[in-house]
Design a protein around this motif. Structure first.
Motif, short mmCIF file in Angstrom:
data_model
loop_
_atom_site.label_atom_id
_atom_site.label_comp_id
_atom_site.label_asym_id
_atom_site.label_seq_id
_atom_site.Cartn_x
_atom_site.Cartn_y
_atom_site.Cartn_z
N MET A 165 0.79 -1.30 -0.04
CA MET A 165 0.02 -0.12 -0.01
C MET A 165 0.91 1.25 0.05
O MET A 165 1.83 1.39 0.51
CB MET A 165 -0.89 0.04 1.15
N THR A 166 0.60 2.24 -0.86
CA THR A 166 1.20 3.30 -0.91
C THR A 166 0.51 4.55 -0.11
O THR A 166 -0.53 4.84 -0.38
CB THR A 166 1.48 3.68 -2.56
N ASP A 167 1.33 5.01 0.59
CA ASP A 167 0.86 6.25 1.39
C ASP A 167 0.55 7.62 0.61
O ASP A 167 1.15 7.65 -0.52
CB ASP A 167 1.55 6.54 2.67
N PRO A 168 -0.51 8.52 0.97
CA PRO A 168 -0.61 9.57 0.04
C PRO A 168 0.54 10.42 -0.08
O PRO A 168 1.33 10.47 0.82
CB PRO A 168 -1.87 10.36 0.90
N TYR A 169 0.68 11.03 -1.20
CA TYR A 169 1.57 12.12 -1.49
C TYR A 169 3.07 11.62 -1.35
O TYR A 169 4.11 12.38 -0.95
CB TYR A 169 1.66 13.26 -0.49
N HIS A 170 3.11 10.27 -1.72
CA HIS A 170 4.48 9.72 -1.48
C HIS A 170 4.71 8.67 -2.72
O HIS A 170 4.91 7.44 -2.31
CB HIS A 170 4.97 9.11 -0.06
N SER A 171 4.61 9.15 -3.86
CA SER A 171 4.79 8.19 -5.10
C SER A 171 6.27 7.35 -5.07
O SER A 171 6.40 6.64 -5.94
CB SER A 171 4.62 8.98 -6.29
N GLN A 172 7.18 8.13 -4.43
CA GLN A 172 8.46 7.46 -4.46
C GLN A 172 8.48 6.01 -3.98
O GLN A 172 9.20 5.25 -4.52
CB GLN A 172 9.37 8.29 -3.50
N SER A 173 7.60 5.53 -3.06
CA SER A 173 7.62 4.21 -2.64
C SER A 173 7.31 3.30 -3.42
O SER A 173 6.92 2.08 -3.51
CB SER A 173 6.62 4.08 -1.30
N ASN A 174 6.47 3.73 -4.55
CA ASN A 174 5.78 2.88 -5.63
C ASN A 174 6.63 3.22 -6.97
O ASN A 174 6.01 3.41 -7.99
CB ASN A 174 4.44 3.04 -6.02
N GLY A 175 7.99 3.38 -6.87
CA GLY A 175 8.79 3.72 -8.02
C GLY A 175 8.73 3.02 -9.29
O GLY A 175 8.68 3.71 -10.40
N LEU A 176 8.59 1.70 -9.04
CA LEU A 176 8.56 0.81 -10.46
C LEU A 176 7.38 1.13 -11.23
O LEU A 176 7.34 1.40 -12.54
CB LEU A 176 8.47 -0.70 -10.02
N ALA A 177 6.15 1.27 -10.45
CA ALA A 177 4.97 1.63 -11.44
C ALA A 177 5.20 2.81 -12.01
O ALA A 177 4.73 3.24 -13.10
CB ALA A 177 3.67 1.22 -10.60
N GLU A 178 5.58 4.01 -11.09
CA GLU A 178 5.64 5.25 -11.62
C GLU A 178 6.60 5.39 -12.83
O GLU A 178 6.50 6.21 -13.81
CB GLU A 178 6.19 6.37 -10.34
N LYS A 179 7.70 4.73 -12.73
CA LYS A 179 8.70 4.81 -13.92
C LYS A 179 8.15 4.30 -15.27
O LYS A 179 8.09 4.78 -16.02
CB LYS A 179 9.94 3.75 -13.52
N TYR A 180 7.28 3.25 -15.23
CA TYR A 180 6.77 2.76 -16.14
C TYR A 180 5.60 3.42 -16.83
O TYR A 180 5.36 3.77 -18.09
CB TYR A 180 5.95 1.35 -16.09
N VAL A 181 4.89 4.50 -15.87
CA VAL A 181 3.71 5.22 -16.56
C VAL A 181 4.62 6.57 -17.11
O VAL A 181 4.12 6.98 -18.09
CB VAL A 181 3.03 5.87 -15.27
N GLY A 182 5.72 6.69 -16.43
CA GLY A 182 6.37 7.98 -16.97
C GLY A 182 7.03 7.53 -18.46
O GLY A 182 6.85 8.41 -19.56
N ILE A 183 7.41 6.43 -18.84
CA ILE A 183 7.76 5.83 -20.07
C ILE A 183 6.74 5.87 -21.08
O ILE A 183 6.91 6.26 -22.26
CB ILE A 183 8.62 4.61 -19.81
N ASP A 184 5.48 5.48 -20.70
CA ASP A 184 4.37 5.20 -21.46
C ASP A 184 3.99 6.87 -21.96
O ASP A 184 3.65 6.88 -23.18
CB ASP A 184 3.53 4.58 -20.95
N LYS A 185 3.92 7.70 -20.94
CA LYS A 185 3.52 9.04 -21.30
C LYS A 185 4.54 9.57 -22.29
O LYS A 185 4.00 10.01 -23.19
CB LYS A 185 3.65 9.83 -20.01
#
Length: 231
Positions: A1-21
């Motif tokens: 579970m990722t806490d609010p306003y801390h996307s750093q703890s879910n870095g793998l998913a955030e990186k993939y979303v950035g690549i797709d964008k």
């Protein structure tokens, strides 16, 4: 579970979303099919020499770029080498991050804190500890927030004023009004009555209407009345 306003703890998913964008935005600028960009990304070798398609299916994909037959021949990658490479890369990232990071004080249930809400740091109290980096805190207005440790500041402040209900507030206000109500002196003569029993004119006793007793507002603040002495 990722806490609010801390996307750093879910870095793998955030990186993939950035690549797709980034792939979709480039495809729109060039008026190309976005699936072609995703295909090229999956067929491009990474730092350790294998592409995402090779790690998943054991072979290289055919893309719009010409390639030789040997590159599309099925070949099982060395997963042990990949795991070791990724582990060393994580350790390197950790060493670089720790150069500027500092150790934060541990937080326990009941500690007085300051929580970052927008650009402000508001007082709060820790009411639950989910891990060494995740906590649930409560503010004086009754709000509960789950935040990471980086969004909390441990302080030595005294415990916050407890919240009071509307019924308790009315009782407190009635008690304060009764203790500070002005006295009335009877000096008015009413026709048809004797002077002994006649009510007198009301005059406020200013000395008794002034009080230095503090009182609590609806928000929980303690207010001390200001006394102005006339000369």
């Amino acid at each position: 579970m990722t806490d609010p306003y801390h996307s750093q703890s879910n870095g793998l998913a955030e990186k993939y979303v950035g690549i797709d964008k980034r792939t979709l935005s480039k495809s729109m600028c060039d008026d190309q099919d976005p699936m072609t960009g995703i295909l090229e990304y999956r067929a491009t070798p990474l730092e350790f020499g294998y592409s995402p398609a090779q790690l998943l299916m054991g072979r290289q994909l055919r893309s719009v770029i010409s390639t030789i037959k040997e590159n599309v021949t099925p070949k099982i990658p060395d997963h042990d080498y990949v795991k070791q490479f990724l582990s060393e890369q994580k350790q390197k990232d950790k060493r670089l991050y720790d150069k500027k990071a500092k150790t934060l004080q541990p937080i326990q249930v009941g500690d007085s804190l300051r929580i970052r809400l927008g650009k402000l740091w508001k007082p709060a109290t820790c009411i639950a500890k989910h891990s060494e980096r995740s906590f649930t805190v409560q503010t004086p207005d009754g709000g509960e927030y789950r935040r990471k440790r980086v969004h909390l500041l441990k302080t030595n402040e005294t415990p916050q004023t407890p919240l009071i209900s509307d019924d308790d507030l009315e009782i407190l206000q009635d008690s304060f009004t009764r203790d500070n109500s002005p006295t009335v002196e009877n000096n008015v003569n009413i026709p048809g009555t004797s002077l002994d029993n006649a009510p007198e004119s009301p005059e406020l006793d200013i000395s008794s209407s002034t009080s230095t007793k503090p009182y609590i507002t609806r928000s929980g603040r303690v207010i001390k009345p200001k006394i102005i002495v006339s000369v």
